[in-house]
Structure formats: C-alpha cells, structure tokens
Scaffold this motif. Structure first.
Motif, PDB file in Angstrom:
ATOM      1  N   ILE A 191       0.689   6.283   2.701  1.00 34.44           N
ATOM      2  CA  ILE A 191       0.446   4.877   2.421  1.00 34.44           C
ATOM      3  C   ILE A 191      -0.723   4.307   3.355  1.00 34.44           C
ATOM      4  CG2 ILE A 191       0.672   2.628   1.961  1.00 34.44           C
ATOM      5  CD1 ILE A 191       3.511   3.820   1.451  1.00 34.44           C
ATOM      6  N   HIS A 196      -2.935   3.040  -1.727  1.00 34.93           N
ATOM      7  CA  HIS A 196      -1.450   2.548  -2.676  1.00 34.93           C
ATOM      8  C   HIS A 196      -1.715   2.231  -3.647  1.00 34.93           C
ATOM      9  CE1 HIS A 196      -3.562  -1.572  -1.343  1.00 34.93           C
ATOM     10  NE2 HIS A 196      -3.908  -1.175  -2.146  1.00 34.93           N
ATOM     11  N   LEU A 230       5.267   0.637  -1.734  1.00 36.03           N
ATOM     12  CA  LEU A 230       4.048   0.836  -2.412  1.00 36.03           C
ATOM     13  C   LEU A 230       3.334  -1.197  -3.368  1.00 36.03           C
ATOM     14  CD1 LEU A 230       3.673   3.765  -4.672  1.00 36.03           C
ATOM     15  CD2 LEU A 230       2.554   3.486  -2.058  1.00 36.03           C
TER      16      LEU A 230
END
Length: 285
Positions: A191, A196, A230
């Motif tokens: 990430i 993301h 996320l």
C-alpha cells in the motif's frame, strides 16, 4: 514553513549496495540544498545522531534529534529537514524494504510516531556507530566475502535499532510470525499513495492468494478489513497533501481518484469531524 504544490518522491541511488547505503556526514553545499526541501523517499531512512542536532518535520510532526538519538523515516512519509547544527555528527542508513525481513518490516511499518524518534544510551550508540562505520568501510572496499560481511553488519544494526522500540512485539519474538501475520505484513508493504486506489483483488493477485483469504488474514491480524486499510491510506494521503501543499481541495480530491470533490469533502468530514479546509487551518496553526 514553506508549502509547495509538488511533492517529489525519490528512489535510492544506484550507488547503493544491494538496497543499502550509509553516509556519515553532510557537506555544507548539500546541507543548503536539503534544508526545507519537502519530499518523500520510497525507502527507509534511519538517522543516528552521535553529536549535534537535526530538526525534521515528518508527517506533520516535528522531531528534534540530538546526541544519542535515532530517527526513523518510513517509505513514502513526507518529510523535510528544517535545521542541521554545525556540530552535527552521525550516520544515515537508507534501506529498500525488500532488504528488511517481514517481521522487522511489520514492526517498522506500524511504528507509531511517538517511537520514530528513539533515545539510546551512550554505550549502545557507540556500538551502533561502530557498526555503521564498518558497513560504510566495507561497502567502499572489494574485500573477500564483502556481501556476507555487509549483510551481517546490516542485520546487527537493524536488530539493534528495533530492539530500542517497545512497539507491537519484542525483538526476541520476531521471526515467529504466523502465516496471516506475514500476509498482512506483505499487504501493508504494497500500500502506497500510488496503489491505494486499487481494489482488494489487485493486492490479492500481487500476493498470489484469493481476495477472501487476504481479507481473512488482515482481519485476523489487525481486526480490520482490507478496505479499511485502503481507505485509511487515502485519508492519510489527503491529510499530507492538505498540510504540505497549497493545492485546492478540488485538486487534491482529483489526485486521490475522486471524480466528485464534494463526495471527498463529505467523506473527509465524516472520518475526521472537520472539512478539509478546517483540517488544513488547524494543523498549520
């Protein structure tokens, strides 16, 4: 503080030895060029201060690193050196995260801001500085077994630094992670502000597992879903851009992938109890 409209991301120099570099000083000319230069690096930068003072703004926090301090900057964290004293002495260790074992990387990745600046004893700093100095010297040589020696010194330095933290788990427990913990660690490493916006299936494919298995592992390890992490990454990036840049909220929303900037503002307020502009005014005050 000077704000900018562009946050540059730097990659490690090709001169780095297998994802590792060590510097022991900063030339006067270089100091002038890095002061107040807001940017991010796609690798870890660990500074140890043996004397003098280093002032840094990192992720909206101000750090003052002095004698016998260690300052850890994570990949993609926005930061800027504000001041380096004339009597500053120390070392800078740059590390690509592929060089860091999963257990250590998970500890460093989730390190709270309160522990990004560590204080160690004089004796511990002396041993750590000696390790850094040996690494620097061996990197500059063509000695036999160079790679093995550097890898050993690097492991010594890394575990010595991580042993100073009290976060998450003790170093003696590192290396005993379960499969869900390893998968979660690898997921978090994937990430960034550039990834993301991808769906959970993207990260599952990158890890060669199913989306359901990824979500099960992340939920079991962190108590939260993949989608939560996320969304958190997007929110963290929004905060960075609001603090470090002068970009209008509309432009920030579009940069984050929102087609409707009003939806972005509503989401931001729901999660932070402030509008984006209220947040900017508060953190800059």
């Amino acid at each position: 503080m000077t704000h900018t409209n562009d946050i540059i991301t730097y990659s490690q120099s090709p001169k780095a030895f297998g994802g590792i570099y060590v510097k022991d000083h900063i030339h006067t000319s270089v100091r002038k060029s890095i002061i107040d230069h807001t940017h991010r690096d796609d690798y870890y930068v660990i500074s140890i201060v043996t004397d003098g003072e280093l002032l840094m703004d990192c992720e909206m926090e101000k750090f003052i690193a002095q004698r016998n301090n260690i300052l850890i900057v994570k990949p993609y964290q926005i930061h800027s050196v504000r001041h380096i004293s004339n009597d500053f002495k120390g070392y800078f260790l740059g590390i690509q995260d592929f060089r860091i074992p999963n257990d250590i990387n998970d500890l460093l990745y989730t390190l709270p801001e309160s522990q990004q600046l560590l204080s160690i004893s004089e004796e511990e700093m002396e041993m750590l500085a000696t390790t850094f100095e040996l690494m620097k010297k061996y990197i500059a040589t063509d000695s036999q077994h160079k790679t093995q020696i550097i890898n050993g010194l690097f492991s010594t330095a890394l575990y010595s630094i991580c042993s100073q933290t009290t976060h998450n788990q003790s170093v003696k427990d590192l290396g005993t992670q379960s499969q869900p913990a390893v998968i979660t660690s690898n997921f978090k490493r994937l990430i960034t502000h550039q990834t993301h916006l991808n769906l959970p299936s993207y990260f599952a494919n990158e890890l060669s597992i199913t989306t359901a298995h990824l979500n099960d592992c992340v939920k079991k390890t962190t108590g939260q879903t993949v989608s939560y992490w996320l969304k958190k990454s997007i929110l963290d990036e929004a905060k960075r851009l609001l603090y470090y840049t002068n970009k209008p909220v509309k432009e920030i929303a579009f940069n984050l992938g929102f087609e409707d900037h009003t939806y972005f503002s509503r989401m931001f307020k729901k999660l932070t109890y402030q509008t984006p502009l209220q947040f900017r005014d508060t953190v800059r005050a």
